[in-house]
Design a protein around this motif. Structure first.
Motif: not given
Length: 106
Positions: A16-36, A45-47
């Motif tokens: 469960r901890l591994r899945l939560y960490k992975t979900a948090a990483a995916l949300f962080a990458l989503l935020g990075l995508t929105v920031a770009v 650089w954007a593409t």
């Protein structure tokens, strides 16, 4: 409390901890995508940044949620072969696109 297999937790604490960490990483990458997308990043650089972020998301999903990291060598070989063929198809499509001239004006 009886030990019924249907009521037992299918995921242990570590899983469960591994899945939560992975979900948090995916949300962080989503935020990075929105920031770009939102921030004034040059198109040159954007593409590549967007493609790199997408590849990281895909790698996380494949490794953790599809459990490829814990699979046998044969399953990992099949996945790598599929990825290789996908890269070959992309390369051939790009080569076709770049070899065509401009379309004539009507």
């Amino acid at each position: 409390m009886h030990s019924d297999s249907r009521s037992a937790d299918p995921f242990g604490r570590d899983a469960r901890l591994r899945l939560y960490k992975t979900a948090a990483a995916l949300f962080a990458l989503l935020g990075l995508t929105v920031a770009v997308y939102v921030l004034p990043v040059p198109a040159a650089w954007a593409t590549p940044a967007g493609l790199l972020i997408a590849a990281a998301k895909a790698a996380l999903v494949v490794a953790v949620f599809m459990e490829l990291a814990g699979s046998s060598r044969l399953v990992r070989l099949a996945a790598a072969t599929g990825a290789l063929w996908l890269l070959i198809l992309f390369a051939l499509t790009l080569g076709d696109y770049l070899s065509r001239g401009a379309l004539p004006a009507l």
